[in-house]
Enzyme design. Structure first.
Site, PDB file in Angstrom:
ATOM      1  N   SER A 146       8.584 -23.969 -13.852  1.00 45.10           N
ATOM      2  CA  SER A 146       9.665 -23.397 -13.313  1.00 45.10           C
ATOM      3  C   SER A 146      10.583 -25.254 -13.685  1.00 45.10           C
ATOM      4  O   SER A 146      11.849 -24.285 -13.302  1.00 45.10           O
ATOM      5  CB  SER A 146       9.693 -23.467 -11.882  1.00 45.10           C
ATOM      6  OG  SER A 146       8.754 -23.891 -11.099  1.00 45.10           O
ATOM      7  N   HIS A 171       8.018 -16.628 -14.270  1.00 50.20           N
ATOM      8  CA  HIS A 171       9.230 -16.911 -15.265  1.00 50.20           C
ATOM      9  C   HIS A 171       8.874 -16.707 -16.867  1.00 50.20           C
ATOM     10  O   HIS A 171       9.754 -16.706 -17.579  1.00 50.20           O
ATOM     11  CB  HIS A 171       9.735 -18.439 -15.246  1.00 50.20           C
ATOM     12  CG  HIS A 171      10.060 -18.707 -14.018  1.00 50.20           C
ATOM     13  ND1 HIS A 171      11.271 -18.838 -13.618  1.00 50.20           N
ATOM     14  CD2 HIS A 171       9.276 -20.091 -13.356  1.00 50.20           C
ATOM     15  CE1 HIS A 171      11.346 -19.547 -12.671  1.00 50.20           C
ATOM     16  NE2 HIS A 171      10.303 -19.712 -12.034  1.00 50.20           N
ATOM     17  N   LYS A 194      12.653 -12.313  -9.870  1.00 44.64           N
ATOM     18  CA  LYS A 194      13.485 -13.643 -11.307  1.00 44.64           C
ATOM     19  C   LYS A 194      14.032 -13.128 -12.083  1.00 44.64           C
ATOM     20  O   LYS A 194      14.990 -11.646 -11.641  1.00 44.64           O
ATOM     21  CB  LYS A 194      11.826 -14.689 -11.799  1.00 44.64           C
ATOM     22  CG  LYS A 194      12.133 -15.082 -10.391  1.00 44.64           C
ATOM     23  CD  LYS A 194      10.817 -16.500 -10.842  1.00 44.64           C
ATOM     24  CE  LYS A 194      10.931 -17.244  -9.172  1.00 44.64           C
ATOM     25  NZ  LYS A 194      10.429 -17.865  -9.028  1.00 44.64           N
TER      26      LYS A 194
HETATM   27  C1  LIG Z   1       9.607 -18.117  -8.164  1.00 45.24           C
HETATM   28  C2  LIG Z   1       8.034 -18.001  -8.046  1.00 45.24           C
HETATM   29  C3  LIG Z   1       6.827 -17.754  -7.385  1.00 45.24           C
HETATM   30  C4  LIG Z   1       6.957 -17.556  -6.262  1.00 45.24           C
HETATM   31  O1  LIG Z   1       7.555 -16.241  -6.469  1.00 45.24           O
HETATM   32  P1  LIG Z   1       8.664 -14.837  -5.153  1.00 45.24           P
HETATM   33  O2  LIG Z   1       8.602 -13.636  -5.318  1.00 45.24           O
HETATM   34  O3  LIG Z   1      10.037 -15.971  -5.223  1.00 45.24           O
HETATM   35  O4  LIG Z   1       7.716 -15.482  -3.852  1.00 45.24           O
HETATM   36  C5  LIG Z   1       5.431 -17.717  -7.729  1.00 45.24           C
HETATM   37  N1  LIG Z   1       5.526 -19.112  -8.817  1.00 45.24           N
HETATM   38  C6  LIG Z   1       6.164 -19.537  -9.722  1.00 45.24           C
HETATM   39  C7  LIG Z   1       6.043 -20.298 -10.798  1.00 45.24           C
HETATM   40  C8  LIG Z   1       7.232 -19.071  -9.127  1.00 45.24           C
HETATM   41  O5  LIG Z   1       8.239 -19.968 -10.282  1.00 45.24           O
END
Ligand SMILES: *Cc1c(COP(=O)(O)O)cnc(C)c1O
Length: 377
Positions: free
Chosen positions: A174, A202, A233
């Site tokens: 990320s 992602h 996301k």
């Molecule tokens: C954002 C993210 C999460 C968590 O997801 P949410 O739905 O925002 O709690 C888990 N793993 C990665 C790699 C992320 O970027």
């Protein structure tokens, strides 16, 4: 009574690392700050612009909260439809829906990796996977970022001493936009009877012909039995999921604490995810757009990367010191653009950066303004 907390915060302030929450209003591809200033938002993970698309398609709910854990009475027919839609999208036997992606990652890793097991974990894995490793009773080795040789050595040396070995990795990292070497990791896993758990937070909505993520893009969907994703996301909503064999889903429902002891995903979030998944052609169209923007930005900035990474909408702009990263972000702010500065401990010391997130809803003109405003490096 709170002196020690005060001191810890004062130390952060002294080092320019104090984090704060700022109330902002989100408006499509813009955000409006406390003072009423409207900025182009280059900090959102809504890569496909589906957050507002899903909102306008998902307003029909009789209740907002799910009212109880899924195991009590919080699991509705709409949750069931969502789990089935995710399993179809991921081409897995089953899927489990979580209140957040964080809970899906930390809960799954801590539940499936058990005493007597070994976890091999990439050093840049997301905090939610790290917490899952910490909560698990398995032993953990952290390997250097994307270092398949290190994974091979660890497997050669330690495989025989453990019941099961798990390789746990983000698919798209990320803070760097890097893609994990999933093909090679799958080869190693097959050779040493290890099992991959991949966090596609992602990757979902971005990679692969069917936009199901990096495992699809590498052609290893059938070799990564447990794939975790987020609805928060690219899918534009909120929540998390695990796509997996039925036996793993059943195991999670019985052993995964964030699933058992947390209220099920809220109903508007269920509807928004269903709306996004019901429009695969829309997702692909928006994905093609945001990936073209990302390739264009990388080319203009002279950022070299492997083909599979070139369309990833996370574009880190390396800066170095915290102060320089904050100054660059501030300058863009004054030009009407929000691009967050990312500092330690989120990234290693001396690697502060701007983290650009592109969206299918950014216009060519917005991206042109952004490139003009970026510092040369
Ligand atoms: C954002 C993210 C999460 C968590 O997801 P949410 O739905 O925002 O709690 C888990 N793993 C990665 C790699 C992320 O970027």
């Amino acid at each position: 009574m709170w002196d020690d907390f005060d001191q810890a915060l004062a130390e952060l302030r002294r080092r320019g690392r104090m984090r704060q929450l700022h109330p902002r209003r989100l408006d499509g591809v813009h955000l409006v700050d406390e003072a009423g200033r409207r900025l182009i938002n280059f900090g959102s993970n809504d890569y496909l612009g589906l957050a507002s698309f899903a909102a306008s398609n998902s307003m029909h709910v009789d209740s907002v909260g799910a009212q109880a854990s899924g195991l009590v009475c919080g699991w509705t027919d709409r949750h069931q439809l969502l789990a089935e839609a995710i399993a179809r999208f991921e081409q897995t036997e089953s899927a489990v829906v979580f209140p957040t992606g964080f809970a899906a990652c930390s809960g799954t890793v801590s539940a499936v990796c058990r005493q007597g097991d070994l976890i091999l974990s990439d050093e840049l894995n997301h905090a939610s996977l790290i917490d899952g490793c910490r909560l698990s009773k398995a032993l953990r080795h952290v390997y250097p970022h994307r270092d398949v040789d290190a994974v091979a050595r660890l497997l050669a040396e330690h495989r025989s001493a453990y019941r099961r070995v798990w390789i746990v990795t983000d698919s798209v990292f990320s803070m760097d936009g890097h893609v994990a070497p999933l093909g090679e990791l799958c080869e190693l896993a097959a050779g040493y009877d290890a099992t991959l758990i991949v966090d596609e937070a992602h990757g979902t909505g971005i990679l692969g012909d069917q936009v199901s993520g990096a495992c699809e893009a590498w052609g290893v969907k059938d070799r990564v039995p447990i794939r975790i994703g987020t609805l928060s996301k690219a899918l534009g909503g909120q929540g998390g999921f695990v796509a997996c064999p039925r036996v793993v889903a059943d195991y999670l429902v019985n052993h995964c604490r964030p699933l058992i002891y947390s209220t099920a995903l809220s109903l508007p979030a269920v509807e928004s995810a269903l709306a996004a998944l019901a429009h695969p052609e829309e997702m692909r169209r928006r994905r093609d757009r945001v990936c073209a923007l990302a390739r264009n930005v990388r080319a203009q900035l002279g950022l070299d990367c492997p083909a599979i990474e070139s369309g990833i909408p996370i574009v880190p702009i390396p800066i170095g010191t915290d102060a320089d990263a904050v100054a660059a972000s501030q300058r863009l702010y004054e030009l009407g653009m929000f691009v967050p500065a990312i500092r330690p401990p989120t990234v290693p010391e001396g690697q502060a950066r701007l983290r650009l997130s592109l969206s299918a809803d950014h216009s060519d003109e917005m991206v042109r303004r952004l490139i003009e405003g970026l510092p040369s490096f």
